[in-house]
Design a protein around this motif. Structure first.
Motif, PDB file in Angstrom:
ATOM      1  N   GLY A  47       9.401  64.347  -9.713  1.00 44.62           N
ATOM      2  CA  GLY A  47       8.340  63.767 -10.537  1.00 44.62           C
ATOM      3  C   GLY A  47       7.270  64.729 -10.994  1.00 44.62           C
ATOM      4  O   GLY A  47       6.618  64.481 -12.014  1.00 44.62           O
ATOM      5  N   GLN A  48       7.070  65.844 -10.278  1.00 48.33           N
ATOM      6  CA  GLN A  48       6.024  66.780 -10.705  1.00 48.33           C
ATOM      7  C   GLN A  48       6.371  67.486 -12.004  1.00 48.33           C
ATOM      8  O   GLN A  48       5.502  68.108 -12.617  1.00 48.33           O
ATOM      9  CB  GLN A  48       5.710  67.803  -9.616  1.00 48.33           C
ATOM     10  CG  GLN A  48       6.903  68.567  -9.072  1.00 48.33           C
ATOM     11  CD  GLN A  48       7.433  67.945  -7.802  1.00 48.33           C
ATOM     12  OE1 GLN A  48       8.038  66.882  -7.837  1.00 48.33           O
ATOM     13  NE2 GLN A  48       7.223  68.618  -6.686  1.00 48.33           N
ATOM     14  N   HIS A  49       7.629  67.385 -12.457  1.00 43.56           N
ATOM     15  CA  HIS A  49       8.024  68.017 -13.710  1.00 43.56           C
ATOM     16  C   HIS A  49       8.369  67.017 -14.808  1.00 43.56           C
ATOM     17  O   HIS A  49       8.775  67.420 -15.892  1.00 43.56           O
ATOM     18  CB  HIS A  49       9.223  68.949 -13.478  1.00 43.56           C
ATOM     19  CG  HIS A  49       8.899  70.128 -12.617  1.00 43.56           C
ATOM     20  ND1 HIS A  49       9.795  70.677 -11.738  1.00 43.56           N
ATOM     21  CD2 HIS A  49       7.757  70.831 -12.486  1.00 43.56           C
ATOM     22  CE1 HIS A  49       9.228  71.694 -11.107  1.00 43.56           C
ATOM     23  NE2 HIS A  49       7.989  71.803 -11.542  1.00 43.56           N
ATOM     24  N   LYS A  56       6.106  76.637 -10.977  1.00 42.32           N
ATOM     25  CA  LYS A  56       7.505  76.711 -10.570  1.00 42.32           C
ATOM     26  C   LYS A  56       8.443  76.019 -11.543  1.00 42.32           C
ATOM     27  O   LYS A  56       9.644  75.954 -11.296  1.00 42.32           O
ATOM     28  CB  LYS A  56       7.670  76.119  -9.165  1.00 42.32           C
ATOM     29  CG  LYS A  56       6.990  76.956  -8.098  1.00 42.32           C
ATOM     30  CD  LYS A  56       7.341  76.485  -6.707  1.00 42.32           C
ATOM     31  CE  LYS A  56       6.731  77.413  -5.671  1.00 42.32           C
ATOM     32  NZ  LYS A  56       7.081  77.001  -4.294  1.00 42.32           N
ATOM     33  N   GLY A  57       7.928  75.519 -12.640  1.00 40.59           N
ATOM     34  CA  GLY A  57       8.828  74.868 -13.579  1.00 40.59           C
ATOM     35  C   GLY A  57       8.121  74.293 -14.782  1.00 40.59           C
ATOM     36  O   GLY A  57       6.924  74.002 -14.737  1.00 40.59           O
ATOM     37  N   HIS A 408      10.162  84.192 -10.883  1.00 35.87           N
ATOM     38  CA  HIS A 408      10.922  84.751 -11.995  1.00 35.87           C
ATOM     39  C   HIS A 408      10.141  85.860 -12.696  1.00 35.87           C
ATOM     40  O   HIS A 408       8.946  86.063 -12.472  1.00 35.87           O
ATOM     41  CB  HIS A 408      11.300  83.651 -12.987  1.00 35.87           C
ATOM     42  CG  HIS A 408      10.120  82.925 -13.560  1.00 35.87           C
ATOM     43  ND1 HIS A 408       9.641  81.753 -13.019  1.00 35.87           N
ATOM     44  CD2 HIS A 408       9.317  83.197 -14.615  1.00 35.87           C
ATOM     45  CE1 HIS A 408       8.606  81.333 -13.724  1.00 35.87           C
ATOM     46  NE2 HIS A 408       8.384  82.196 -14.696  1.00 35.87           N
ATOM     47  N   GLU A 409      10.837  86.538 -13.583  1.00 36.20           N
ATOM     48  CA  GLU A 409      10.260  87.668 -14.307  1.00 36.20           C
ATOM     49  C   GLU A 409       9.220  87.217 -15.336  1.00 36.20           C
ATOM     50  O   GLU A 409       9.261  86.095 -15.833  1.00 36.20           O
ATOM     51  CB  GLU A 409      11.366  88.435 -15.026  1.00 36.20           C
ATOM     52  CG  GLU A 409      12.095  87.609 -16.091  1.00 36.20           C
ATOM     53  CD  GLU A 409      13.141  88.390 -16.846  1.00 36.20           C
ATOM     54  OE1 GLU A 409      12.882  89.570 -17.172  1.00 36.20           O
ATOM     55  OE2 GLU A 409      14.218  87.823 -17.130  1.00 36.20           O
ATOM     56  N   HIS A 415       2.804  87.304 -18.704  1.00 37.11           N
ATOM     57  CA  HIS A 415       3.141  86.214 -19.620  1.00 37.11           C
ATOM     58  C   HIS A 415       4.626  85.867 -19.511  1.00 37.11           C
ATOM     59  O   HIS A 415       5.453  86.725 -19.200  1.00 37.11           O
ATOM     60  CB  HIS A 415       2.811  86.609 -21.068  1.00 37.11           C
ATOM     61  CG  HIS A 415       1.375  86.973 -21.260  1.00 37.11           C
ATOM     62  ND1 HIS A 415       0.977  88.019 -22.062  1.00 37.11           N
ATOM     63  CD2 HIS A 415       0.237  86.440 -20.751  1.00 37.11           C
ATOM     64  CE1 HIS A 415      -0.341  88.114 -22.046  1.00 37.11           C
ATOM     65  NE2 HIS A 415      -0.806  87.161 -21.252  1.00 37.11           N
ATOM     66  N   GLU A 416       4.946  84.613 -19.812  1.00 38.23           N
ATOM     67  CA  GLU A 416       6.340  84.182 -19.779  1.00 38.23           C
ATOM     68  C   GLU A 416       7.184  84.975 -20.772  1.00 38.23           C
ATOM     69  O   GLU A 416       6.708  85.351 -21.853  1.00 38.23           O
ATOM     70  CB  GLU A 416       6.444  82.691 -20.111  1.00 38.23           C
ATOM     71  CG  GLU A 416       5.766  81.777 -19.100  1.00 38.23           C
ATOM     72  CD  GLU A 416       6.563  81.627 -17.815  1.00 38.23           C
ATOM     73  OE1 GLU A 416       7.559  82.356 -17.618  1.00 38.23           O
ATOM     74  OE2 GLU A 416       6.183  80.776 -16.989  1.00 38.23           O
TER      75      GLU A 416
END
Length: 447
Positions: A47-49, A56-57, A408-409, A415-416
């Motif tokens: 539910g958090q996403h 984390k997502g 993740h990288e 920045h993403e």
């Protein structure tokens, strides 16, 4: 203008699971306008996403999809209940008893308890607190990956409560990429239940979820009596990985299927390989039908025409049966719509191909034995990971390089970065460079 709104329950207690978690509730725009109106309910895992992103997502942005479809008159208003997972307990709670007795993840499976938590604690609370339509025909359950698996299991075990099941990229099998051993994580149900089922999988999920396993379960559903295009919808999503952004891109389809109208077909696509062997790797076509509502599905009861039927047969579910070496054209028909592709039949097509993957990382990288870049990469030395791998032919991977969940990288400033993608071909050599990690201090802040 009336708008939808959210309610956040920060510490929803479960006596069954002996823990607490966040639950987010979406109420439709008209909820406060008519106190006599009642609404169908969609229950969602992770539910958090469902509505929001965190470090984390990304987010499914389900509220955006629902608001838009309702505003366009394509579906009815609904309540959405997003039940957050507890990070350390997610896999355990989303896994029912393992049919083969494997303890792959080193946990005690609690899927049956999580099921009771939904049935005896969450749903009664929602039905007594909000104006719901509590019947099974108005109640849907949906999730992705392990959340798709637990939706599938609960749906068949509790079809008297949940009448609609959305299993996006369901995690039916854990594949050992070194041995290619399939370790099934779920019982496969062969008894027909009164359910509407949406099941899908992406073509760039790599070893995380493989289409052949999801398709196997879909085939069992058909053999059990489900009718593709009626009480079961299957979708093999092109250029789709295993992430919230991918599920957000197609969540409108199960929403339309469960709570709206799918509309009329307006376009078809035919995806498939350029070659098929008389021996070796088995190959399929993917016939996708698009509708004027935005809905889409893979047709598993298709009509195909082969220009030279002496070379090739195509079954209604798109399987290619090579008979003779040569080249021909296959045309797919759906109502008045058609799509075609050229195919070559060769003597043999190996089921695997060799891929070389190497990743160079920055000096700030914390100690780790391996990385994930679609494939798990062992350390070669302290700043280089990779190796040579035998991988199923045509398998695609979409990913960000990571050291684990939430690690993740990024680019050098934190920045993403865009998702990377590759499709397996013979002799493929890939060299990647990681500039920084999301959980490390950005380069501009290093003194």
């Amino acid at each position: 203008m009336d708008v939808s709104r959210f309610i956040q329950l920060k510490d929803f207690e479960s006596k069954i699971l002996n823990n607490t978690r966040e639950v987010f509730i979406y109420l439709p725009p008209s909820y406060n306008l008519n106190d006599q109106e009642r609404y169908p309910v969609l229950y969602m895992h992770d539910g958090q996403h469902v509505f929001f992103a965190d470090q984390k997502g990304e987010s499914w942005d389900v509220h955006t999809a629902v608001d838009q479809l309702v505003a366009e008159g394509k579906m009815r208003e609904i309540i959405v209940v997003a039940i957050s997972h507890i990070e350390d307990a997610r896999i355990a709670e989303y896994m029912h008893a393992n049919p083969q007795g494997h303890n792959i993840f080193g946990t005690t499976n609690q899927g049956e308890l999580y099921e009771e938590f939904l049935v005896r604690e969450v749903k009664p609370y929602i039905d007594t607190t909000y104006r719901t339509l509590p019947g099974r025909e108005h109640t849907a359950l949906m999730g992705s990956s392990a959340g798709g698996l637990v939706s599938y299991n609960i749906g068949f075990r509790k079809s008297d409560i949940f009448g609609m099941i959305g299993a996006l990229c369901p995690f039916f099998v854990s594949v050992d990429p070194n041995t290619m051993e399939d370790r099934w994580l779920s019982h496969v149900y062969t008894e027909k239940k009164d359910l509407k089922i949406w099941m899908d999988v992406g073509d760039a999920e790599g070893f995380t979820v493989m289409e052949k396993h999801v398709r196997q379960v879909a085939d069992v559903l058909i053999n059990t009596g489900y009718q593709p295009g009626e009480d079961m919808m299957y979708y093999y999503a092109v250029d789709s990985g295993h992430s919230q952004k991918d599920w957000a891109a197609r969540v409108h389809a199960p929403l339309l299927y469960f709570f709206g109208e799918i509309g009329k077909p307006i376009r078809v696509e035919l995806h498939g390989p350029e070659t098929v062997g008389l021996q070796g790797a088995k190959r399929n076509l993917n016939a996708i039908v698009h509708f004027d509502s935005g809905f889409m599905m893979t047709d598993l009861q298709g009509t195909y025409e082969v220009a030279d039927p002496e070379l090739l047969d195509v079954t209604v579910d798109g399987r290619l049966l090579a008979k003779k070496i040569g080249q021909t054209k296959v045309t797919y028909h759906y109502a008045h719509l058609t799509a075609s592709l050229e195919l070559s039949v060769i003597p043999h097509l190996s089921p695997t191909a060799t891929v070389n993957v190497f990743v160079k990382v920055p000096t700030t990288t914390p100690q780790t034995d391996s990385l994930y870049a679609g494939i798990a990469l062992p350390m070669i030395h302290n700043r280089l990971f990779g190796g040579t791998f035998e991988v199923p032919r045509d398998m695609s991977f979409e990913f960000r390089i990571s050291r684990g969940l939430g690690k993740h990288e990024t680019d050098r400033y934190g920045h993403e970065v865009p998702y990377r993608k590759f499709t397996v071909t013979d002799g493929l050599i890939l060299n990647y460079v990681v500039e920084n990690w999301v959980d490390c201090v950005p380069a501009r802040e290093v003194q």
